[in-house]
Design an enzyme around this catalytic site. Structure first.
Site, PDB file in Angstrom:
ATOM      1  N   GLU A  63       0.826  -1.223   0.000  1.00 53.54           N
ATOM      2  CA  GLU A  63       0.000   0.000   0.000  1.00 53.54           C
ATOM      3  C   GLU A  63       0.853   1.262   0.000  1.00 53.54           C
ATOM      4  OE1 GLU A  63      -2.695   0.442   3.341  1.00 53.54           O
ATOM      5  OE2 GLU A  63      -3.615   2.225   2.503  1.00 53.54           O
ATOM      6  N   LYS A  85      -2.281  -1.866  -3.428  1.00 51.80           N
ATOM      7  CA  LYS A  85      -3.350  -1.003  -2.879  1.00 51.80           C
ATOM      8  C   LYS A  85      -2.905   0.449  -3.002  1.00 51.80           C
ATOM      9  CE  LYS A  85      -5.930  -0.046   1.379  1.00 51.80           C
ATOM     10  NZ  LYS A  85      -6.636  -0.616   2.508  1.00 51.80           N
TER      11      LYS A  85
HETATM   12  C1  5MM Z   1      -7.953   1.790   8.368  1.00 47.81           C
HETATM   13  O1  5MM Z   1      -6.995   2.793   8.172  1.00 47.81           O
HETATM   14  C2  5MM Z   1      -5.687   2.290   7.876  1.00 47.81           C
HETATM   15  C3  5MM Z   1      -4.641   3.033   8.625  1.00 47.81           C
HETATM   16  O2  5MM Z   1      -4.923   2.908   9.932  1.00 47.81           O
HETATM   17  P1  5MM Z   1      -3.892   3.493  11.028  1.00 47.81           P
HETATM   18  O3  5MM Z   1      -3.471   4.860  10.563  1.00 47.81           O
HETATM   19  O4  5MM Z   1      -4.701   3.536  12.234  1.00 47.81           O
HETATM   20  O5  5MM Z   1      -2.752   2.532  11.097  1.00 47.81           O
HETATM   21  C4  5MM Z   1      -5.322   2.549   6.448  1.00 47.81           C
HETATM   22  O6  5MM Z   1      -4.127   1.890   6.096  1.00 47.81           O
HETATM   23  C5  5MM Z   1      -6.364   2.072   5.542  1.00 47.81           C
HETATM   24  O7  5MM Z   1      -6.327   0.680   5.465  1.00 47.81           O
HETATM   25  C6  5MM Z   1      -6.142   2.619   4.149  1.00 47.81           C
HETATM   26  O8  5MM Z   1      -5.599   3.902   4.175  1.00 47.81           O
HETATM   27  C7  5MM Z   1      -7.458   2.670   3.431  1.00 47.81           C
HETATM   28  O9  5MM Z   1      -8.329   3.424   4.198  1.00 47.81           O
HETATM   29  P2  5MM Z   1      -9.203   4.533   3.479  1.00 47.81           P
HETATM   30  O10 5MM Z   1     -10.014   5.136   4.584  1.00 47.81           O
HETATM   31  O11 5MM Z   1      -8.193   5.477   2.892  1.00 47.81           O
HETATM   32  O12 5MM Z   1     -10.004   3.804   2.434  1.00 47.81           O
END
Ligand code: 5MM
Length: 344
Positions: free
Chosen positions: A179, A221
């Site tokens: 990601e 991702k």
């Molecule tokens: C769920 O949020 C993830 C990051 O969490 P932390 O900052 O608490 O570690 C994040 O990696 C998430 O999986 C991705 O950014 C995708 O989330 P969004 O909200 O951008 O779809």
């Protein structure tokens, strides 16, 4: 070939299924607490468990969600029926995944650029997560757009981290989600985002190659190519779809089976429309789907409000949102499908 070939092949096949995506429910305790508190929901181990159970047990959700990324706390928790989450998910036809990075740290001597920590002891942790039922994992690297960033240093540090992690995952029979998130924060144009995304993805795939990561067992991702959230020039879904696919075609080998986007602060409706716009374009060699956290959960969490009596209504909203994204992942979504139920 390693002893885990069958596991890796079966996991990637399940996660690349047409019309399905991944739910990111791996918010760390700090992040989920922020999200809950904004809605006046108290954040305790038990409310976090209850919320994640609501998501996982939504009737019919396995039609649209092939895997859920969990935070370590949830991996070790039991649902109200006494089953551990990985076991519960597998029974429901959903693969359990695990966020394995340990968050962001500043790179000294840069303009507050960041890299991701968590490589120390990762091999041992992956073996433990695998034994607990995790089939796939996630590691997030973050890049900031400005006139001078990301720097070559940030590109290299983050690509190395992502590739080292991905190779360790595969050695432990776990499919890595790679990601690289280019933050939407800022006043940059979509053209600047294109330029940065091309450099980021190029550096990531170069590092994956150097670490001999098998792309056939890897999920990308990425963030979408989009204007910054403070930009005065807004872009349409068609522009985002075209710009994103253009950069992916330049940088992502066709051996990658599935690309599952993050939503990155876009509204749920925009994240769905933008994904659909990519999937109406012909000739993409990869599955283009979703791995959203906020864009799948926002309306559901707002409907739940931390109250058990709202569980069924929240599950309905979540199912509808997942269904719209499933349609977008095959280019069959239309804005007219949005209703009060899907937007709560
Ligand atoms: C769920 O949020 C993830 C990051 O969490 P932390 O900052 O608490 O570690 C994040 O990696 C998430 O999986 C991705 O950014 C995708 O989330 P969004 O909200 O951008 O779809």
């Amino acid at each position: 070939m390693n002893n885990y070939t069958k596991d890796l092949e079966s996991t990637i096949a399940t996660l690349s299924a047409k019309g399905k995506g991944i739910l990111a429910a791996d918010e760390s305790a700090g992040t989920i607490t922020k999200r809950f508190e904004a809605l006046h929901i108290s954040s305790t181990e038990d409310t976090r468990r209850a919320y994640r159970e609501l998501l996982a047990t939504t009737p019919g959700i396995s039609e649209y969600i092939a895997g859920i990324i969990l935070y370590e706390e949830t991996l070790n928790q039991k649902a109200s029926n006494g089953q551990l989450f990985p076991e519960l998910l597998k029974k429901l036809g959903i693969l359990p995944g695990i966020k394995v990075d340990k968050g962001l740290v500043l790179i000294p001597n840069t303009a507050e650029e960041q890299t991701t920590q968590g490589l120390d002891g990762l091999n041992e942790r992956l073996a433990e997560y695998k034994a607990k039922g995790a089939c796939f994992a996630k590691w997030r690297a973050v890049y900031h757009i400005s006139n001078n960033t990301p720097t070559a240093l940030a590109l290299r540090a983050n690509a190395e981290g992502l590739a080292t992690y991905a190779a360790l995952c595969q050695a432990n029979g776990i499919v890595p989600i790679v990601e690289p998130e280019i933050l939407i924060d800022g006043d940059h144009t979509i053209e600047r985002c294109s330029e940065v995304t091309e450099s980021v993805l190029h550096s990531v795939f170069h590092a994956l190659h150097k670490h001999k990561v098998k792309l056939e067992w890897t999920i990308l991702k990425p963030s979408m190519v989009i204007h910054g959230n403070k930009s005065t020039t807004k872009t349409t879904a068609e522009q985002v779809g075209k710009a994103t696919v253009t950069i992916l075609r330049r940088t992502v080998p066709a051996a990658i089976p599935t690309i599952n986007f993050l939503s990155g602060g876009q509204t749920p409706e925009d994240a769905t429309a933008n994904l659909n716009a990519m999937n109406v374009l012909p000739g993409n060699p990869w599955n283009l789907s979703y791995s959203y956290a906020r864009a799948l959960q926002d309306y559901c969490m707002k409907t739940w409000k931390g109250d058990a009596k709202n569980v069924a209504a929240a599950q309905k909203v979540f199912l509808e949102r997942a269904k719209l994204n499933s349609l977008a992942s095959v280019g069959k979504y239309k804005a007219s499908m949005e209703t009060e139920t899907t937007t709560a």
